[in-house]
Every structure is written in C-alpha cells, then in structure tokens.
Design an enzyme around this catalytic site. Structure first.
Site, mmCIF file in Angstrom:
data_model
loop_
_atom_site.group_PDB
_atom_site.id
_atom_site.type_symbol
_atom_site.label_atom_id
_atom_site.label_comp_id
_atom_site.label_asym_id
_atom_site.label_seq_id
_atom_site.Cartn_x
_atom_site.Cartn_y
_atom_site.Cartn_z
ATOM 1 N NE ARG A 225 -2.233 -1.699 3.519
ATOM 2 C CZ ARG A 225 -2.098 -1.011 4.649
ATOM 3 N NH1 ARG A 225 -2.549 0.231 4.734
ATOM 4 N NH2 ARG A 225 -1.500 -1.540 5.689
ATOM 5 C CG HIS A 226 1.548 5.560 -1.556
ATOM 6 N ND1 HIS A 226 1.778 6.699 -0.812
ATOM 7 C CD2 HIS A 226 2.373 5.637 -2.631
ATOM 8 C CE1 HIS A 226 2.687 7.449 -1.413
ATOM 9 N NE2 HIS A 226 3.069 6.824 -2.515
#
Length: 382
Positions: A225-226
């Site tokens: 994810r970010h």
C-alpha cells in the site's frame, strides 16, 4: 549506426553497479573491454548456476562485452591496462576504495596521458568521510539510505527485492558518461566522475525524506500500500486473489465511487473527501472497498476498473512477467548467444528508431585477451 558506435570503454568492474552501467553503453553500440581476474574472472560469475550453468546476475549484466584477463599485481597487467586506458574514451572502475589509485589508475594519472578520457569511479560511500572505506553491499546501502526503514509491513522492515542501490549507482554512472560525452564534443576535454551507491539511492529517497524532514514523522511501512495515497495497493476480491489499483486525484475518486463501488455518496463522506483524509482513514476505506469487491473474482474486478479508466493490475510472478502479453506483442524479446548456447533477453528499454539494439554474446573468462592485447600492440601475458 548505433548511437555510441566508435566509443571505447575499458571497464575494471565487478559485481553489479559498474557492469550495469557498461552493459547499457554496450547496448547502444559502445565497445566495452571488461578487465577480469585470471582464472575465475568477475566474482559475479560464481553467484549461482541457474542460467544453463551460468550466474543469473552475470548473464543480465555482461552481454556484448569483450573479456580480457589481466593480473594487475604484475608489471605486465598494470602496463597493459594503462595502455588500454590511454586509447579509450571511457574508463570505469568499481574496485574497493583506494585500489585503483594504488594500481596507478586514478583519474589524475590516466587523464594526464589521455586528457579526453572520461574517468568514472563507482563506490559504496564515496571518497572522504568516515564511511569512505566501509564495505558496501546492496542490502547494507539500502539500510544506510533508509530504504529498508520504509519498505515492508508495519511489523517487519524489508529490503527491495532487487539490487536497487547497485542499479541506482549504475544508472547515474551511465547517464554521467553520456553527459560527459556531450560535454567533450565542443571542448575535447574528458571528465572525472564519482558516483556512490549511498548518494544515488539517497536521491531516490526524496519523497520519504521530504515527508519526514518537513512532516515530522517518516512515512509508515505499508507493504504494497502507500503511506500517503489512498485508495492505493492490493484489495481482496471474492476469489481470494487481490487486485491492485491506484487513485491519483479527486476526479478519479469520484468516478471510482460511482462506477466501481456503486456508492457515489462515498466520495463526499467526511472521512474520505480528500486524499489526506482517505490516507488517515485508510483501514476504514479498505473495508468499504473490499466489502463490495467480495462479490466478484479479481479478474472481473480488474476488467471493471479498466473499463472505467481506473489504473489497475493483477499480481504477476516471474513466470507471469516472462509470458507477459504486452512484451510479446511489442516484440521485446530477442535471442542472443552465450558460452552455454542461445538465451532470450528483453531488448533495451530505450528504443532508437533506425538503430538495432546490440545483443552480442556473453564472453567467456578471458575469451578476448589475446586478440585485444595484439590489437592494441601489447605483448601477451608472460
């Protein structure tokens, strides 16, 4: 013609960083004379035996080169490499710190005899400073550059799955040579270039570095994810597989809510009304998305995302990459030779109209020693 036809590179190289730079020069037509130790040669030849008995790293990095074995502890070997450098356009080395200087191969010495020479030194940490003589392997530089601290999951830091510190240094050495060739055109003067793995990778850390320096805290480790963009990364679907997606702006977010989630009101939800809020409430948003994705298998979700113009991907392994339909459709695979027979490799990413990528064989250890020494008027090794 190829872009670098006529450029001669003498490479006193080993492992990954410098060979990555010189292989790219060779791809564009440069002649790369690779200096290796007598016997075993570049120690990267022995990393593994997975490519028909050859090492996967070496195969990747050393096609289209000529291998010359010289004993640099001998008078003959030192005299030979100095003579080669006097007639070269580029000299590149990534020996241990100080080793090139001790062999009489410093930029000052070689450029005194050949002012047009582009002299490139690739090291772990650069000369000067407390780390100048510290051993530098890719994982260790990833640690020193902070990459490992922002890679992995919340519970477990992780290195990148490829030699990213070596690759970063190799890329800057490659582009540094190209820049110096342009500079040499009107002046005739060569250049002295230094590239360190730490500084190359630190440049690539610009986003998390700015985030931490000016935001007060480093970005969290979030797996695939970010830390500051949401929704972004993997989302579980009804068949247990994950589809990966990335929303880059508010227009896409509104479209995603309407066309994919069937919940246009979610776009204006106070928790999700802008990207920074979505990142703050990422776990809640993930739950909302996966609740809807649970109705369909990943392939169908990816198809819907594609139809709506939302960036997406399905996770591929190495076999999936090798069979990728886009690479096949664009004719990116080419056969080339090696001591173990024909191999397949991807052609270089920068495709020049009117030029044919150079995909010559991988050399055997010392395969070209006699021919190159004779061509340059040098005696054979005693």
């Amino acid at each position: 013609m190829n872009p670098l036809d006529g450029l001669t590179v003498v490479a006193l190289e080993q492992a990954v960083a410098a060979p990555f730079a010189t292989r790219q020069l060779a791809d564009l037509g440069a002649r790369v004379i690779k200096i290796e130790r007598p016997g075993a040669g570049d120690f990267a030849r022995g990393y593994d035996e997975t490519v028909h008995g050859m090492a996967s790293h070496f195969v990747w990095l050393n096609r289209s080169k000529e291998s010359v074995c010289l004993d640099l502890k001998s008078d003959h070997g030192r005299a030979a490499i100095q003579a080669l450098a006097r007639q070269a356009d580029v000299f590149i080395q990534n020996l241990a710190p100080g080793a090139a200087d001790r062999l009489g191969l410093s930029a000052d010495e070689l450029r005194a005899d050949n002012p047009g020479l582009i002299h490139v030194s690739v090291s772990g940490y650069g000369p000067g400073g407390p780390y100048s003589r510290k051993k530098a392997y890719d994982l260790l530089v990833q640690c020193e550059a902070g990459l490992v601290s922002v890679t992995g999951t919340e519970d477990e830091p992780s290195k990148a799955g490829i030699s990213v510190a070596d690759i970063a240094a190799g890329m800057y050495a490659f582009t540094g040579v190209l820049t110096a060739v342009i500079q040499r055109g009107p002046t005739g003067e060569g250049a002295t270039i230094e590239v360190s793995m730490l500084e190359a990778l630190a440049e690539w850390m610009g986003y998390p570095l700015n985030y931490a320096m000016y935001g007060g805290t480093p970005p969290a480790r979030t797996g695939a994810r970010h830390a500051s963009i949401s929704p972004y990364g993997p989302f579980r679907c009804g068949d247990g597989r994950r589809v990966f997606l990335g929303i880059q702006n508010e227009r896409e977010w509104a479209l995603f809510c309407d066309r994919i989630l069937g919940a246009p009101e979610l776009a204006a939800d106070p928790r999700f009304a802008r990207n920074s809020l979505r990142a703050e409430h990422d776990a809640e948003l993930r739950g909302e998305i996966e609740k809807i994705f649970a109705a369909d298998p990943a392939e169908q979700v990816a198809d819907r995302l594609e139809e709506a113009g939302i960036a997406n991907a399905l996770l591929r392994d190495m076999n999936g990459l090798a069979a990728h339909s886009q690479l096949r459709a664009r004719g990116r695979w080419q056969s080339y030779d090696s001591p173990a027979g024909p191999l397949q490799a991807l052609i270089p990413p920068a495709t020049f109209d009117g030029a044919t990528p150079v995909m010559n064989p991988i050399p055997g250890v010392g395969e070209h020693t006699g021919a190159v020494l004779a061509e340059f008027g040098l005696p054979p090794a005693p």
